[in-house]
Design a protein around this motif. Structure first.
Motif, mmCIF file in Angstrom:
data_model
loop_
_atom_site.group_PDB
_atom_site.id
_atom_site.type_symbol
_atom_site.label_atom_id
_atom_site.label_comp_id
_atom_site.label_asym_id
_atom_site.label_seq_id
_atom_site.Cartn_x
_atom_site.Cartn_y
_atom_site.Cartn_z
ATOM 1 N N THR A 176 -3.604 8.218 0.268
ATOM 2 C CA THR A 176 -4.479 8.620 -0.835
ATOM 3 C C THR A 176 -5.773 7.816 -0.822
ATOM 4 O O THR A 176 -6.853 8.348 -1.110
ATOM 5 C CB THR A 176 -3.762 8.438 -2.183
ATOM 6 N N THR A 177 -5.691 6.543 -0.471
ATOM 7 C CA THR A 177 -6.890 5.701 -0.374
ATOM 8 C C THR A 177 -7.838 6.246 0.684
ATOM 9 O O THR A 177 -9.060 6.336 0.477
ATOM 10 C CB THR A 177 -6.501 4.252 -0.032
ATOM 11 N N ASP A 185 2.486 4.648 -0.549
ATOM 12 C CA ASP A 185 1.937 5.906 -1.050
ATOM 13 C C ASP A 185 3.088 6.906 -1.120
ATOM 14 O O ASP A 185 3.608 7.344 -0.095
ATOM 15 C CB ASP A 185 0.841 6.399 -0.102
ATOM 16 N N SER A 244 -2.480 12.505 -6.655
ATOM 17 C CA SER A 244 -2.703 12.085 -5.271
ATOM 18 C C SER A 244 -2.658 13.277 -4.327
ATOM 19 O O SER A 244 -3.456 13.366 -3.378
ATOM 20 C CB SER A 244 -1.644 11.053 -4.856
ATOM 21 N N GLN A 287 -3.665 1.267 5.253
ATOM 22 C CA GLN A 287 -4.043 1.770 3.937
ATOM 23 C C GLN A 287 -3.107 2.896 3.515
ATOM 24 O O GLN A 287 -2.443 3.519 4.339
ATOM 25 C CB GLN A 287 -5.476 2.312 3.966
ATOM 26 N N GLY A 288 -3.091 3.180 2.224
ATOM 27 C CA GLY A 288 -2.362 4.334 1.739
ATOM 28 C C GLY A 288 -3.109 5.609 2.087
ATOM 29 O O GLY A 288 -4.345 5.615 2.190
ATOM 30 N N GLU A 293 0.821 -1.208 0.000
ATOM 31 C CA GLU A 293 0.000 0.000 0.000
ATOM 32 C C GLU A 293 0.860 1.264 0.000
ATOM 33 O O GLU A 293 0.429 2.316 0.470
ATOM 34 C CB GLU A 293 -0.929 -0.005 1.221
ATOM 35 N N ALA A 299 -4.752 6.024 8.246
ATOM 36 C CA ALA A 299 -4.075 5.217 7.226
ATOM 37 C C ALA A 299 -3.082 4.260 7.872
ATOM 38 O O ALA A 299 -3.010 3.075 7.516
ATOM 39 C CB ALA A 299 -3.373 6.137 6.224
ATOM 40 N N ARG A 305 -9.475 9.504 -0.574
ATOM 41 C CA ARG A 305 -10.581 9.252 -1.514
ATOM 42 C C ARG A 305 -11.840 8.812 -0.763
ATOM 43 O O ARG A 305 -12.963 9.188 -1.134
ATOM 44 C CB ARG A 305 -10.172 8.187 -2.531
ATOM 45 N N ALA A 306 -11.652 8.022 0.288
ATOM 46 C CA ALA A 306 -12.798 7.558 1.070
ATOM 47 C C ALA A 306 -13.472 8.714 1.802
ATOM 48 O O ALA A 306 -14.699 8.741 1.952
ATOM 49 C CB ALA A 306 -12.350 6.487 2.060
#
Length: 236
Positions: A217-218, A23, A179, A214-215, A21, A209, A221-222
């Motif tokens: 950026t992920t 980033d 990103s 998680q990254g 993951e 994160a 986005r969420a």
């Protein structure tokens, strides 16, 4: 904690981010913050060049530094640009040699600046800016440590390139810049929803994160699409 022990811890933390993951934007942001913590500097930032030699601001230790770096690019003068163009460290430079940059830097409280080149297989691909609120030299040991931290940025680039199969640096930077936009938008949205400062909103997303693997950026986005509720984020 001694600086030597903290240095070891920082390198371990950075190495721990080199996972599936990974980033790049988060990695470079951590690197900028660690640089301020480990060196006798008050702010730091990283610029990377695309395949056309155009520099882009990729990470800063704080928002004020990011604005100064953007101004440096706009005026086409400053320590980071000199380090990038010459491939040599810019250490203990008198910032008055860059008049427009010096005026803005001084207005922001920075009285001295240094810059270190980022190298990739013999090619200069960017530079790291170091700013201080006083006029004081950067001793050789700190300059060497700063260069080691700058080299970590190159390691991050190489790692992401291998992971994602990038061939051209431009494509890699475009992905990273996209990103950054997502993260900035999410940071602003979260700050508006919660009343947090922008810095605290960013820290909140990064903490989530890290906690969830998680990254960044992920997570951003969420936040933007509403799939991550504010109540699920750690309090700050």
């Amino acid at each position: 904690m001694s600086r030597e022990r903290r240095l070891t811890q920082v390198f371990v933390e950075l190495a721990d981010t080199l996972v599936d993951e990974f980033d790049l934007v988060d990695f470079l942001g951590m690197l900028a913050e660690a640089t301020v913590e480990l060196l006798s500097v008050d702010a730091a930032g990283l610029m990377l060049a695309d395949d056309h030699g155009v520099l882009h601001v990729m990470a800063s230790s704080d928002d004020q530094t990011e604005l100064l770096e953007l101004f440096e690019l706009q005026q086409d003068q400053g320590p980071c640009l000199d380090a990038f163009r010459t491939g040599q460290p810019v250490i203990d430079a008198d910032i008055s040699r860059w008049p427009e940059f010096a005026a803005t830097a001084t207005a922001g409280g920075y009285l001295s600046a240094h810059a270190l080149p980022l190298r990739l297989r013999g090619k200069i691909i960017g530079a790291m800016n170091l700013f201080r609120c006083d006029v004081a030299p950067l001793d050789p040991d700190e300059a060497a440590l700063g260069q080691a931290l700058a080299d970590m940025a190159t390691i991050g680039l190489l790692h992401e390139r291998e992971m994602r199969g990038y061939i051209e640096l431009t494509a890699q930077l475009e992905h990273a810049l996209d990103s950054r936009v997502v993260i900035e938008q999410a940071k602003g949205m979260l700050a508006e929803r919660t009343g947090l400062t922008l810095a605290a909103a960013f820290t909140t997303m990064r903490s989530h994160a890290r906690r969830t693997g998680q990254g960044l950026t992920t997570v951003a986005r969420a936040v933007l699409d509403g799939s991550l509720q504010t109540c699920a984020l750690p309090a700050h």
